[in-house]
Design a protein around this motif. Sequence first.
Motif, mmCIF file in Angstrom:
data_model
loop_
_atom_site.group_PDB
_atom_site.id
_atom_site.type_symbol
_atom_site.label_atom_id
_atom_site.label_comp_id
_atom_site.label_asym_id
_atom_site.label_seq_id
_atom_site.Cartn_x
_atom_site.Cartn_y
_atom_site.Cartn_z
ATOM 1 N N ARG A 8 -6.554 16.120 -0.945
ATOM 2 C CA ARG A 8 -5.912 15.187 -1.874
ATOM 3 C C ARG A 8 -4.993 14.203 -1.158
ATOM 4 N N GLY A 9 -5.135 14.112 0.147
ATOM 5 C CA GLY A 9 -4.306 13.185 0.910
ATOM 6 C C GLY A 9 -4.892 11.791 0.951
ATOM 7 N N ARG A 10 -4.019 10.815 1.085
ATOM 8 C CA ARG A 10 -4.469 9.418 1.145
ATOM 9 C C ARG A 10 -3.504 8.603 2.002
ATOM 10 N N LEU A 11 -4.068 7.765 2.846
ATOM 11 C CA LEU A 11 -3.290 6.855 3.680
ATOM 12 C C LEU A 11 -3.428 5.445 3.131
ATOM 13 N N LEU A 12 -2.292 4.774 2.923
ATOM 14 C CA LEU A 12 -2.297 3.385 2.477
ATOM 15 C C LEU A 12 -1.577 2.536 3.515
ATOM 16 N N GLY A 13 -2.217 1.488 3.943
ATOM 17 C CA GLY A 13 -1.608 0.600 4.918
ATOM 18 C C GLY A 13 -2.375 -0.709 4.969
ATOM 19 N N VAL A 14 -1.801 -1.690 5.623
ATOM 20 C CA VAL A 14 -2.424 -3.002 5.759
ATOM 21 C C VAL A 14 -3.045 -3.106 7.146
ATOM 22 N N ALA A 15 -4.328 -3.449 7.196
ATOM 23 C CA ALA A 15 -5.012 -3.520 8.481
ATOM 24 C C ALA A 15 -4.346 -4.505 9.427
ATOM 25 N N GLY A 74 7.399 -2.037 -1.364
ATOM 26 C CA GLY A 74 6.837 -2.242 -2.696
ATOM 27 C C GLY A 74 5.606 -1.398 -2.950
ATOM 28 N N ALA A 75 4.775 -1.209 -1.924
ATOM 29 C CA ALA A 75 3.548 -0.432 -2.084
ATOM 30 C C ALA A 75 3.852 1.023 -2.428
ATOM 31 N N ALA A 110 3.206 5.442 -6.203
ATOM 32 C CA ALA A 110 3.782 6.551 -6.971
ATOM 33 C C ALA A 110 3.551 6.372 -8.467
ATOM 34 N N LEU A 111 3.596 5.122 -8.946
ATOM 35 C CA LEU A 111 3.318 4.869 -10.357
ATOM 36 C C LEU A 111 1.858 5.144 -10.692
ATOM 37 N N THR A 120 4.454 10.933 -3.017
ATOM 38 C CA THR A 120 4.282 9.639 -2.368
ATOM 39 C C THR A 120 5.411 9.450 -1.365
ATOM 40 N N VAL A 121 5.047 9.230 -0.114
ATOM 41 C CA VAL A 121 6.020 9.026 0.957
ATOM 42 C C VAL A 121 5.725 7.683 1.609
ATOM 43 N N ALA A 122 6.700 6.790 1.582
ATOM 44 C CA ALA A 122 6.564 5.474 2.210
ATOM 45 C C ALA A 122 7.421 5.454 3.465
ATOM 46 N N VAL A 123 6.797 5.244 4.604
ATOM 47 C CA VAL A 123 7.520 5.240 5.876
ATOM 48 C C VAL A 123 7.606 3.814 6.381
#
Length: 423
Positions: free
Chosen positions: A267-274, A283-284, A289-290, A297-300
């Motif tokens: 259930r893991g997911r990575l979100l980032g901009v290439a 903001g992401a 999280a919404l 949700t962890v934003a680093v």
Amino acid sequence: MIQLDTAEFVARAVRTAESGTPGPVVLTVPEDVDRPATRLPCRPAERRSPAPVGAAALGRAAELMAGARRPLLIAGPQLDHPRGRDALRAFAERHTVPVVTANKCQHLLPNRHPHYAGHLHNATPMAQPSFGAADVILAVGTALDGTTTLRRRLPARGQTLIHVHPDPAWLDTYHPVALGASGDPAMFLTDLTGAPAVLDSRAEWIARLHRIEADKAVWRPVTAPDGVVFGEVAAALDELTGGHLTLVVDSGTFTSWLYRYVRFGERGRLLGVASSAMGFAVGAGVAAALRDAAVPTVAVVGDGGLVMNLGELTTAVQRQVPVTYVVADNRSYATIRLHQERDHPGRPIGTELANPDFARLAEAFGALAFTVQHPDEVRPCLAKALAHPGPALVWVRTSLEFITAYRRLSTVSEARHAGGGAS
């Protein structure tokens, strides 16, 4: 000149954005766009699925893969949906193929799966020798951008490349292909899974690649005089979440620690901009999280990136969004500093930051905040932040000397001097 109604322009822009390689479209309109206009019938935007790969190309791909002794599958963002991830896993297991993921796609296959061979990102070059031993590379759903190809060094000369992508413009553009096929990547893998499986075992090849990746992901604690080594944070996140989290990454050298020590689960997911644009994660993190509260949700984000979009904390507090911000504060624009030390040793300029107290700043917004200045404080502070029902910020005073998961700042300069000026 063809004159179109504004509504038709918008519909055309949407169709363009969703065709070929999906992406943004800029629509420029005059200042008097709101004046009354005769509206033309506006065709609704249609989301079209890519066509399947043709039978001839499918047969040729099956032939090339059957003859491979050391195949390697590069999985890209066009597989980032449930059907794509299921197809990827089923193909890899049936045909005994190791999987390495394209830039920012680390979650496409659970990282503890025995077929997972790693993530191609901007700190991967030290793993290149093992990937260079592959004889056939099957790139599916990836445009094979510069980061994913380790600055165009993968595939290497002598490696057979099969490239499948919905947009034919990406095929055979930068990398000569033995087979280039345009079509639905997930459907391609599903169809190829039905081909006769290779009888000879590739188990040793797969085990070798997975072992390299698994050994790399073992955190061996180390301390530094100038702050917390960020590997401590990445390892704690992995331990506390079991890899079941939405991890939003900003731009910065700290990302290498996350790619190395956070191992994504089912259930893991990575979100980032290439493109690694700074400020994205603030903001992401709120949006992620919404959208999905089933996992943390962890934003680093780095100290430089945080101040660029700090105002997004207002939305997080107003909506009481359960997002945990982790701030990697090494008091520097570290990526730029790394290049300065590599190209102009001992002559940094304009990269030092005079930062505020980020914990007090977050509290002023109304978020829960923690300050971490010692490795022993990492896990308890992260655990409290993750358990908080609203926004929380963990300010980590990190080491600049341990600038990435693979390099120390002082050795970058030393290597330059030892090489007589070579990079």
